[in-house]
Design a protein around this motif. Structure first.
Motif, PDB file in Angstrom:
ATOM      1  N   THR A 228      37.980 -30.044  -6.875  1.00 51.01           N
ATOM      2  CA  THR A 228      36.528 -30.164  -6.899  1.00 51.01           C
ATOM      3  C   THR A 228      35.937 -28.938  -6.212  1.00 51.01           C
ATOM      4  O   THR A 228      36.628 -28.218  -5.470  1.00 51.01           O
ATOM      5  CB  THR A 228      36.059 -31.432  -6.155  1.00 51.01           C
ATOM      6  OG1 THR A 228      36.413 -31.313  -4.781  1.00 51.01           O
ATOM      7  CG2 THR A 228      36.679 -32.692  -6.742  1.00 51.01           C
ATOM      8  N   ALA A 229      34.686 -28.708  -6.444  1.00 52.82           N
ATOM      9  CA  ALA A 229      34.014 -27.562  -5.833  1.00 52.82           C
ATOM     10  C   ALA A 229      34.067 -27.683  -4.311  1.00 52.82           C
ATOM     11  O   ALA A 229      34.307 -26.697  -3.612  1.00 52.82           O
ATOM     12  CB  ALA A 229      32.577 -27.490  -6.317  1.00 52.82           C
ATOM     13  N   LYS A 230      33.866 -28.888  -3.811  1.00 55.51           N
ATOM     14  CA  LYS A 230      33.887 -29.111  -2.362  1.00 55.51           C
ATOM     15  C   LYS A 230      35.258 -28.769  -1.786  1.00 55.51           C
ATOM     16  O   LYS A 230      35.359 -28.079  -0.764  1.00 55.51           O
ATOM     17  CB  LYS A 230      33.531 -30.565  -2.073  1.00 55.51           C
ATOM     18  CG  LYS A 230      33.425 -30.906  -0.616  1.00 55.51           C
ATOM     19  CD  LYS A 230      33.032 -32.354  -0.418  1.00 55.51           C
ATOM     20  CE  LYS A 230      32.994 -32.697   1.052  1.00 55.51           C
ATOM     21  NZ  LYS A 230      32.656 -34.111   1.267  1.00 55.51           N
TER      22      LYS A 230
ATOM     23  N   GLU B 151      29.607 -22.091  -5.076  1.00 61.19           N
ATOM     24  CA  GLU B 151      28.423 -22.817  -4.597  1.00 61.19           C
ATOM     25  C   GLU B 151      27.296 -22.734  -5.622  1.00 61.19           C
ATOM     26  O   GLU B 151      26.620 -23.726  -5.902  1.00 61.19           O
ATOM     27  CB  GLU B 151      27.973 -22.266  -3.247  1.00 61.19           C
ATOM     28  CG  GLU B 151      28.913 -22.655  -2.114  1.00 61.19           C
ATOM     29  CD  GLU B 151      28.618 -21.922  -0.809  1.00 61.19           C
ATOM     30  OE1 GLU B 151      27.874 -20.912  -0.827  1.00 61.19           O
ATOM     31  OE2 GLU B 151      29.146 -22.351   0.222  1.00 61.19           O
TER      32      GLU B 151
ATOM     33  N   ASN C 282      28.154 -24.906  -8.533  1.00 57.70           N
ATOM     34  CA  ASN C 282      27.982 -26.308  -8.161  1.00 57.70           C
ATOM     35  C   ASN C 282      26.496 -26.696  -8.170  1.00 57.70           C
ATOM     36  O   ASN C 282      26.135 -27.772  -8.650  1.00 57.70           O
ATOM     37  CB  ASN C 282      28.588 -26.553  -6.778  1.00 57.70           C
ATOM     38  CG  ASN C 282      28.815 -28.027  -6.507  1.00 57.70           C
ATOM     39  OD1 ASN C 282      29.099 -28.793  -7.415  1.00 57.70           O
ATOM     40  ND2 ASN C 282      28.664 -28.426  -5.266  1.00 57.70           N
TER      41      ASN C 282
ATOM     42  N   GLU D 159      24.817 -29.518 -10.558  1.00 57.26           N
ATOM     43  CA  GLU D 159      23.958 -30.600 -10.056  1.00 57.26           C
ATOM     44  C   GLU D 159      22.591 -30.563 -10.733  1.00 57.26           C
ATOM     45  O   GLU D 159      22.052 -31.597 -11.115  1.00 57.26           O
ATOM     46  CB  GLU D 159      23.797 -30.490  -8.531  1.00 57.26           C
ATOM     47  CG  GLU D 159      25.053 -30.787  -7.751  1.00 57.26           C
ATOM     48  CD  GLU D 159      25.512 -32.224  -7.888  1.00 57.26           C
ATOM     49  OE1 GLU D 159      24.660 -33.134  -7.921  1.00 57.26           O
ATOM     50  OE2 GLU D 159      26.731 -32.442  -7.978  1.00 57.26           O
TER      51      GLU D 159
END
Length: 193
Positions: free
Chosen positions: A13-15, A89, A92, A96
């Protein structure tokens, strides 16, 4: 299958990726600080031995150059990692944003799903028709029941009543009292001079 080939990798995941990149960045910063310390230490050794032991001073300068080359490589890697973190970031945020926009579009589609311009126009026409019917009903209810009265006839009758009242007032008005001075019955005498 997992028994022979190991655990299946889950998608990053990006996180998770950003966390891993930050950890790597921290490790590289620590490594850079360590190598800078070593390079400074070698420079001190070279300065101390510059006049006493040239061979030792030269070896210290060579090690310093190697440390500095490693520091440059670490700086390049740090720059690449920071750029990658910003790109992830940004991606992401874009993801979103797109998700929110998609949800908004779906909500609007659901709201307007059973509506189209023709349906709205038809509904508005029905409302206008019903309002016209309500007005007609209201007017019909407010009309007096029985024979219709002629407006001109009523006005003529009203004028006659007004005229009769004026005539009655004129007849009841007493004649004005006339107070006239008494007129002498004889002729005035002429004054002799």
């Amino acid at each position: 299958m997992n028994l022979f080939f190991g655990k299946a990798k889950s998608k990053a995941t990006a996180k998770d990726a950003i966390i891993k990149l930050r950890e790597t960045l921290d490790m590289l910063e620590k490594r850079e600080a360590f190598l800078e310390g070593k390079a400074n230490n070698e420079l001190k050794i070279a300065k101390i031995n510059a006049t006493k032991n040239r061979r030792l001073a030269l070896q210290a300068l060579k090690r310093k150059k190697v440390f500095e080359a490693n520091i440059e490589k670490i700086n390049g890697a740090r720059m690449t990692i920071e750029t990658q973190m910003m790109a992830i970031e940004s991606a992401n945020v874009n993801l979103e944003t797109m998700g929110a926009m998609r949800a908004g579009a779906e909500a609007m589609k659901n709201i307007h799903g059973s509506m189209d311009v023709n349906t709205v126009d038809s509904t508005m026409d029905d409302i206008r028709d019903q309002m016209d019917i309500a007005t007609e009903i209201s007017e019909a209810i407010s009309r007096p029941v029985g024979e219709e009265l002629d407006e001109d006839e009523l006005l003529n009758e009203l004028e006659e009543l007004e005229q009769e009242e004026l005539d009655a007032k004129m007849l009841d008005t007493p004649a004005p009292a006339m107070d006239v001075p008494d007129v002498p019955s004889h002729e005035p005498s002429k004054l002799l001079s």
